[in-house]
Write an enzyme that holds these catalytic residues in place. Structure first.
Site, PDB file in Angstrom:
ATOM      1  N   CYS A   2       0.818  -1.195   0.000  1.00  0.00           N
ATOM      2  CA  CYS A   2       0.000   0.000   0.000  1.00  0.00           C
ATOM      3  C   CYS A   2       0.858   1.253   0.000  1.00  0.00           C
ATOM      4  O   CYS A   2       2.010   1.242   0.429  1.00  0.00           O
ATOM      5  CB  CYS A   2      -0.906   0.011   1.229  1.00  0.00           C
ATOM      6  N   ARG A  27       2.325   1.129  -5.941  1.00  0.00           N
ATOM      7  CA  ARG A  27       2.432   0.348  -4.712  1.00  0.00           C
ATOM      8  C   ARG A  27       1.144  -0.419  -4.398  1.00  0.00           C
ATOM      9  O   ARG A  27       1.150  -1.290  -3.512  1.00  0.00           O
ATOM     10  CB  ARG A  27       2.770   1.269  -3.536  1.00  0.00           C
ATOM     11  N   TRP A  71      -3.182  -2.333  -1.681  1.00  0.00           N
ATOM     12  CA  TRP A  71      -2.933  -3.674  -2.203  1.00  0.00           C
ATOM     13  C   TRP A  71      -3.401  -4.629  -1.114  1.00  0.00           C
ATOM     14  O   TRP A  71      -2.826  -4.685  -0.038  1.00  0.00           O
ATOM     15  CB  TRP A  71      -1.455  -3.854  -2.517  1.00  0.00           C
ATOM     16  N   ASN A  95      -0.082   1.093   6.128  1.00  0.00           N
ATOM     17  CA  ASN A  95       0.662   0.189   5.264  1.00  0.00           C
ATOM     18  C   ASN A  95       1.368  -0.819   6.161  1.00  0.00           C
ATOM     19  O   ASN A  95       2.085  -0.433   7.081  1.00  0.00           O
ATOM     20  CB  ASN A  95       1.690   0.960   4.431  1.00  0.00           C
ATOM     21  N   GLY A  96       1.172  -2.100   5.917  1.00  0.00           N
ATOM     22  CA  GLY A  96       1.780  -3.136   6.744  1.00  0.00           C
ATOM     23  C   GLY A  96       0.765  -4.195   7.122  1.00  0.00           C
ATOM     24  O   GLY A  96      -0.304  -4.307   6.509  1.00  0.00           O
ATOM     25  N   GLU A 460      13.491 -16.259 -14.764  1.00  0.00           N
ATOM     26  CA  GLU A 460      13.040 -14.876 -14.899  1.00  0.00           C
ATOM     27  C   GLU A 460      12.048 -14.732 -16.045  1.00  0.00           C
ATOM     28  O   GLU A 460      11.041 -14.030 -15.938  1.00  0.00           O
ATOM     29  CB  GLU A 460      14.241 -13.953 -15.101  1.00  0.00           C
ATOM     30  N   LYS A 464       8.228 -13.368 -15.592  1.00  0.00           N
ATOM     31  CA  LYS A 464       7.743 -12.176 -16.283  1.00  0.00           C
ATOM     32  C   LYS A 464       6.488 -12.481 -17.091  1.00  0.00           C
ATOM     33  O   LYS A 464       5.535 -11.696 -17.109  1.00  0.00           O
ATOM     34  CB  LYS A 464       8.826 -11.602 -17.196  1.00  0.00           C
ATOM     35  N   GLU A 467       3.623 -12.832 -14.736  1.00  0.00           N
ATOM     36  CA  GLU A 467       3.272 -11.566 -14.098  1.00  0.00           C
ATOM     37  C   GLU A 467       2.408 -10.682 -14.990  1.00  0.00           C
ATOM     38  O   GLU A 467       1.385 -10.160 -14.538  1.00  0.00           O
ATOM     39  CB  GLU A 467       4.543 -10.782 -13.729  1.00  0.00           C
ATOM     40  N   HIS A 483      12.845 -35.628 -16.769  1.00  0.00           N
ATOM     41  CA  HIS A 483      12.593 -36.210 -15.454  1.00  0.00           C
ATOM     42  C   HIS A 483      11.241 -35.748 -14.909  1.00  0.00           C
ATOM     43  O   HIS A 483      11.116 -35.365 -13.753  1.00  0.00           O
ATOM     44  CB  HIS A 483      13.718 -35.837 -14.489  1.00  0.00           C
ATOM     45  N   LYS A 583       4.295  -3.386  -6.436  1.00  0.00           N
ATOM     46  CA  LYS A 583       5.716  -3.202  -6.738  1.00  0.00           C
ATOM     47  C   LYS A 583       6.601  -3.561  -5.561  1.00  0.00           C
ATOM     48  O   LYS A 583       7.571  -4.296  -5.704  1.00  0.00           O
ATOM     49  CB  LYS A 583       5.951  -1.746  -7.145  1.00  0.00           C
TER      50      LYS A 583
END
Length: 588
Positions: A2, A27, A71, A95-96, A460, A464, A467, A483, A583
């Site tokens: 947030c 955020r 968020w 925030n938290g 990565e 991506k 995401e 395997h 983010k």
């Protein structure tokens, strides 16, 4: 996570808070809200983006205001769960995570409190209201003593001309303006508003009025904190003609590598001195930073011949690691505020280890903890999906590993790195991902495969794509394909095989043939001539320029990130703000 902002002064708080929320939206963006002291306490909050809130704030004129972009952690996105939360004449943004909120909520309900949301944050509003005896600062002092977890808090009261803020394990800064003062989650929220800031420390409580700021430590004793320039004042946060921040930031990758190399020169000697005698290295991070750390592990082993391990910070911090004064822990984080990574660093320090912060945020919690900081100079990164900060992290770790190997080797590596920005620019200009992006966008799953350094890039690439396009898949070592994973291959799947190490090329070529023989679609990303000749005309081929194999992840990373961007564009996704993501992950 947030984002929060507060203002008190001679200007219009509604306009200032709204502007700050727009700059903070990276955020969190599932809901937004604001509260003002204007003929009493007025709270406006709505599910959705900050722009949804804007029409409701145009009619408000106030001198005090706090705002929040959310968020979700507790409670689904909704008007009721949006911040600010109100109890009596007090409103609060948070925030938290309040870890003991369930016990606090049960106690408050037994005392007659009525809750309107499913959030953990609403307990703070009710506690402030319960503890209020005419002074909001004292009420905050009593309230935070009851909280367990992490918080950056701002509160206002309808009968007082001040904002009261508190911090514990979540970033919070104070801004000093000409005709008022500010408080916010981070510097970009205050870009253009103030030139000077103070970073609050854990346990601090700040009382903010138009003309004055008082800060108290965790013992509620007045304390002076350092005033610093607001580095976000001159930062460009615009799109500069690009359709998305992700594309803009991808194109800034060459600048990120160049700037990071320059910044490293200033800390090289400090790093070498701090790590003299180190016999073991652990690298840790989350998400994209973890993928960079995997590459850093190989650099340190190959260059400095020091044993290195790599582990996700969320796992590392909850084990009983073997660490002593001859152990260095490289903590990699774009924001420097990633909760698991910060706590992993604290753990390493408590056990006697040395902590190297590799971060793009030079005033973060991680940098304040660290023994030494290796800067990533990527500049502001607004898109939720990390791009240029990832390549900056790789460049920083490459140079750090080279420095550990000795001056002569470092100079050779630094010279090789100088060629990369030009190769990155060439890569951008020559890449054509349109066809492969359509293939990936229409696939049921996409598997990224590679060996050694290419495997780290495969992870990565997979992250991506998930995401920003929401196409499922995984990153695998090429040798692991047979395997178990081969059972997932069919005509609906696509495999993207990265081959940038000539010594291992034949092994990865075998993986390509195995997928083709099972009817799966395959594409190859390579800079090796023999591989290009073998597969040209047979399957989609992404042609990268040749370079030193240890620097190839900088080029192949751009390729897989651009592929993800193009696939997301094909599918019409919200590229800069993917669903469910934020983010900076400042909570567990």
């Amino acid at each position: 996570m947030c984002g929060i902002i507060g203002y008190i002064g001679g200007g219009n708080a509604a306009e200032i808070v709204l502007g700050g929320l727009k700059r903070l939206e990276y955020r969190g963006y599932d809901s937004a809200g604001a509260a003002f002291v204007a003929d009493g306490l007025r709270v406006v909050k709505k599910q959705g983006r900050v722009e949804t809130l804007e029409p409701y704030l145009k009619e408000i004129s106030a001198r005090i205001g706090i705002g929040h972009t959310r968020w979700a952690t507790h409670g689904v996105p909704s008007d009721a769960n949006a911040h600010p939360h109100r109890a009596g004449g007090i409103a609060v943004v948070h925030n938290g995570i309040i870890e003991n909120y369930a016990e606090l909520k049960a106690e408050l309900i037994s005392g007659g409190a009525k809750f309107l949301s499913d959030t953990d944050s609403e307990v703070v509003a009710h506690l402030l209201n319960k503890n209020y005896r005419g002074d909001l600062t004292e009420a905050m002092q009593k309230t935070v003593k009851l909280l367990k977890g992490s918080y950056a808090l701002m509160a206002i009261c309808e009968t007082e001309q001040k904002i009261v803020a508190a911090r514990c394990k979540s970033p919070l800064i104070i801004g000093y303006g000409d005709d008022g003062n500010y408080c916010a989650s981070d510097e970009p929220a205050l870009a253009g508003l103030c030139d000077t800031i103070t970073i609050l420390e854990d346990g601090d409580i700040a009382e903010i009025t138009q003309k004055n700021i008082k800060i108290f430590d965790k013992f509620f004793k007045p304390v002076a904190r350092l005033k610093e320039p607001n580095l976000a004042v001159s930062a460009s946060l615009g799109l500069d003609g690009y359709p998305h921040y992700m594309l803009k930031e991808l194109r800034e990758t060459p600048l990120s590598v160049e700037a990071t190399a320059r910044a490293f020169e200033k800390v090289k000697n400090t790093l070498s001195a701090a790590l003299a005698g180190v016999e073991r290295v652990i690298l840790t991070g989350c998400g994209t930073a973890y993928h960079a750390a995997l590459i850093g592990k190989r650099y340190i082993e190959c260059f400095a011949r020091i044993p290195a391990e790599c582990e996700t910070a969320g796992e590392f911090r909850y084990k009983n690691p073997i660490i002593d004064e001859k152990t260095a822990v490289f903590a990699v984080s774009q924001s420097g505020e990633t909760a698991d990574t910060v706590e992993a660093a604290r753990l390493a320090l408590s056990l006697g280890g040395k902590v190297v912060a590799v971060t793009n945020s030079h005033r973060s919690e991680l940098t304040r903890l660290a023994t030494v900081v290796v800067p990533v100079a990527a500049g502001p990164e607004i898109c939720v999906a990390a791009t240029k900060s990832y390549t900056g992290q790789i460049a920083a770790l490459y140079l750090a590993a080279a420095a550990l190997a000795g001056e002569k080797f470092y100079l050779e590596c630094a010279e090789k790195l100088k060629s990369i920005p030009k190769l990155l620019t060439y890569t951008f200009e020559s890449l054509d991902m349109r066809s492969l992006a359509h293939i990936c966008a229409s696939s049921s799953s996409v598997y990224f495969l590679g060996r050694d350094l290419d495997y780290a890039v495969a992870l990565e690439g997979s992250l991506k794509l998930k995401e920003v396009s929401y196409v499922s898949g995984e990153g695998y070592p090429s040798g692991e394909l047979k395997h178990g994973t081969l059972a997932l291959i069919d005509y609906n799947t696509t495999s993207v095989v990265i081959i940038c190490d000539e010594a291992l090329a034949g092994k990865s070529e075998n993986a390509v043939e195995q997928v083709l023989s099972r009817g799966g679609k395959v594409a190859v990303i390579t800079n090796i001539e023999g591989v290009k000749k073998r597969f040209t005309g047979k399957l989609p081929l992404v042609d990268l320029p040749p370079c030193d194999k240890f620097l190839s992840p900088l080029l192949s990373a751009v390729a897989v990130q651009m592929l993800a961007y193009k696939a997301a564009a094909v599918l019409g996704r919200e590229i800069d703000k993917p669903r469910n993501l934020a983010k900076s992950v400042t909570v567990e």
